[in-house]
Design a protein around this motif. Structure first.
Motif, mmCIF file in Angstrom:
data_model
loop_
_atom_site.group_PDB
_atom_site.id
_atom_site.type_symbol
_atom_site.label_atom_id
_atom_site.label_comp_id
_atom_site.label_asym_id
_atom_site.label_seq_id
_atom_site.Cartn_x
_atom_site.Cartn_y
_atom_site.Cartn_z
ATOM 1 N N ARG A 122 2.216 2.681 -11.732
ATOM 2 C CA ARG A 122 3.524 2.045 -11.489
ATOM 3 C C ARG A 122 3.601 0.687 -12.160
ATOM 4 N NH1 ARG A 122 4.915 2.958 -5.175
ATOM 5 N NH2 ARG A 122 6.497 1.430 -5.745
ATOM 6 N N GLU B 143 1.807 -2.371 -10.615
ATOM 7 C CA GLU B 143 2.450 -3.008 -9.471
ATOM 8 C C GLU B 143 1.447 -3.541 -8.440
ATOM 9 O OE1 GLU B 143 6.553 -1.788 -7.560
ATOM 10 O OE2 GLU B 143 4.958 -0.553 -6.740
ATOM 11 N N MET B 144 0.298 -2.895 -8.318
ATOM 12 C CA MET B 144 -0.655 -3.305 -7.300
ATOM 13 C C MET B 144 -1.663 -4.321 -7.818
ATOM 14 S SD MET B 144 -3.116 -0.910 -4.924
ATOM 15 C CE MET B 144 -4.222 -1.605 -3.712
ATOM 16 N N LYS C 67 8.644 -7.901 -0.415
ATOM 17 C CA LYS C 67 8.747 -6.536 -0.925
ATOM 18 C C LYS C 67 7.425 -5.803 -0.724
ATOM 19 C CE LYS C 67 12.842 -7.555 -2.452
ATOM 20 N NZ LYS C 67 14.039 -7.064 -1.725
ATOM 21 N N ASN C 68 7.474 -4.480 -0.790
ATOM 22 C CA ASN C 68 6.251 -3.719 -0.552
ATOM 23 C C ASN C 68 5.172 -4.008 -1.594
ATOM 24 O OD1 ASN C 68 7.293 -2.296 -2.725
ATOM 25 N ND2 ASN C 68 7.623 -0.403 -1.602
ATOM 26 N N TYR C 69 5.587 -4.344 -2.831
ATOM 27 C CA TYR C 69 4.563 -4.637 -3.829
ATOM 28 C C TYR C 69 3.878 -5.976 -3.564
ATOM 29 C CZ TYR C 69 8.354 -7.258 -6.190
ATOM 30 O OH TYR C 69 9.383 -8.121 -6.489
ATOM 31 N N HIS C 70 4.534 -6.888 -2.828
ATOM 32 C CA HIS C 70 3.845 -8.125 -2.429
ATOM 33 C C HIS C 70 2.695 -7.783 -1.477
ATOM 34 C CE1 HIS C 70 7.961 -10.187 -3.182
ATOM 35 N NE2 HIS C 70 7.189 -10.314 -4.246
ATOM 36 N N LEU D 138 1.004 -4.946 -1.445
ATOM 37 C CA LEU D 138 -0.058 -4.340 -2.239
ATOM 38 C C LEU D 138 -0.859 -5.394 -2.990
ATOM 39 C CD1 LEU D 138 1.865 -1.284 -3.759
ATOM 40 C CD2 LEU D 138 0.310 -1.291 -1.810
ATOM 41 N N LYS D 139 -0.171 -6.353 -3.550
ATOM 42 C CA LYS D 139 -0.847 -7.370 -4.355
ATOM 43 C C LYS D 139 -1.752 -8.271 -3.523
ATOM 44 C CE LYS D 139 2.334 -7.833 -8.277
ATOM 45 N NZ LYS D 139 1.323 -7.594 -9.329
ATOM 46 N N GLU E 176 4.212 7.872 -0.845
ATOM 47 C CA GLU E 176 3.575 6.630 -1.286
ATOM 48 C C GLU E 176 2.439 6.236 -0.349
ATOM 49 O OE1 GLU E 176 7.239 4.223 -3.465
ATOM 50 O OE2 GLU E 176 7.101 4.224 -1.279
#
Length: 337
Positions: free
Chosen positions: A93, A96-97, A144-147, A149-150, A191
């Motif tokens: 993605r 993104e992660m 956000k969901n990617y925050h 993950l990061k 996901e």
């Protein structure tokens, strides 16, 4: 030693074990690590990386390679599979992660300051690093969901730079208070499956125990779903508790923040952990230079499908020694203590 400049994001080094005798004994007892095995497997993995047609650039330093070898108890084939999956996961993605794990990004810094996730300063009685996770402080309106993950990736990547953590493994303490239905909308079920399975199989961490407390009974269906995604081996290491007092049976109380019955205030722990992350930032950001021939992988692998990633990496059977069970699979339901 030859640096392989055409592919080396970091040079190959002549490794010398500099940890104490206790860690040396632990590594040999639990991971089958000896000087001879370590030397031969490091050489085998480096040669494989250099010859791999899909890998454009990667780290070749011992610290990086050893985290995979130690995670797979020095099985070269399993370590090769895990490394390629890991390098591919970094690109899923559009990265993104794992891409740009910069702790100064406002949303990441905010989550760190909130104590969403941080490592406790002291190790437990077995020398393992304890990671505290407080998902209920995640503001679904602000982040956000990617925050999410990061900040997880930033934490795990930074801690894996420490060889003692590679050997001893990790313990997770999860305060499930304030988790609501809104948090369950951050990821689709597909996901969630991909994240959970890739996190256990692909990120080279030794998961020793997970203790969660303040479990909301109304979200038990979500807990059961999450538990169904991990291996039987890890599932046996999960302890669910209704409250903090019951969790004390499984956690050294003094290690926890003062707000949870320990000694040191949580704000001080967070401050210390941020200093630890800051020290690792140069190498973590430099990792973005690891590159693959993405045109040689199918689109579904770049979306994070573990099955597609496995097939793309030439893995035909489950060589990881664990079995995953989906919603239709059979799994041992965990009781809440």
């Amino acid at each position: 030693m030859k640096e392989f400049p055409e592919k080396a994001l970091t040079p190959a080094d002549d490794y010398v074990f500099q940890l104490n005798d206790d860690l040396k004994e632990c590594a040999e007892r639990e991971l089958r690590e000896t000087n001879a095995i370590r030397k031969s497997t490091l050489e085998a993995i480096r040669n494989w990386l250099i010859q791999h047609p899909k890998i454009l650039s990667t780290r070749l330093d011992s610290n990086f390679i050893l985290r995979f070898l130690r995670n797979k108890k020095f099985s070269v084939p399993q370590s090769q599979e895990c490394i390629e999956r890991y390098l591919l996961l970094r690109k899923v993605r559009n990265g993104e992660m794992f891409h740009n794990l910069d702790m100064t990004v406002p949303e990441i810094d905010d989550l760190l300051n909130l104590g969403y996730i941080f490592a406790l300063p002291q190790r437990d009685h077995l020398g393992r690093r304890v990671i505290m996770h407080r998902p209920g402080v995640f503001d679904v309106q602000k982040h956000k969901n990617y925050h999410m993950l990061k900040v997880h990736a930033l934490t795990y990547e930074s801690l894996l730079e420490d060889e003692e953590n590679q050997i001893r493994g990790f313990v997770y303490v999860v305060d499930a208070a304030k988790i609501g239905l809104q948090h369950l909308t951050l990821f689709t079920p597909q996901e969630a499956v991909r994240i959970a399975k890739n996190a256990e199989r692909t990120v080279p961490m030794r998961h020793k125990r997970l203790v969660a407390f303040n479990i909301n009974s109304s979200l038990k269906f979500a807990v059961d779903f999450g538990i169904s995604l991990v291996s039987e081996k890890f599932r046996k290491r999960v302890v669910l508790c209704t409250n903090l007092e019951r969790a004390y049976r499984y956690i050294d109380k003094d290690l926890l923040p003062a707000e949870y019955g320990g000694i040191m205030p949580m704000a001080e722990m967070i401050k210390l952990f941020k200093k630890e992350l800051e020290a690792k930032q140069p190498v973590i950001l430099h990792n973005d230079g690891m590159q693959l021939r993405l045109d040689m992988y199918p689109p579904e692998a770049l979306e994070g499908s573990l099955g597609a990633i496995n097939r793309a990496c030439g893995i035909q059977t489950d060589s990881m020694g664990s079995t995953f069970h989906g919603l239709q699979g059979s799994f041992r339901k965990l009781e809440v203590d």
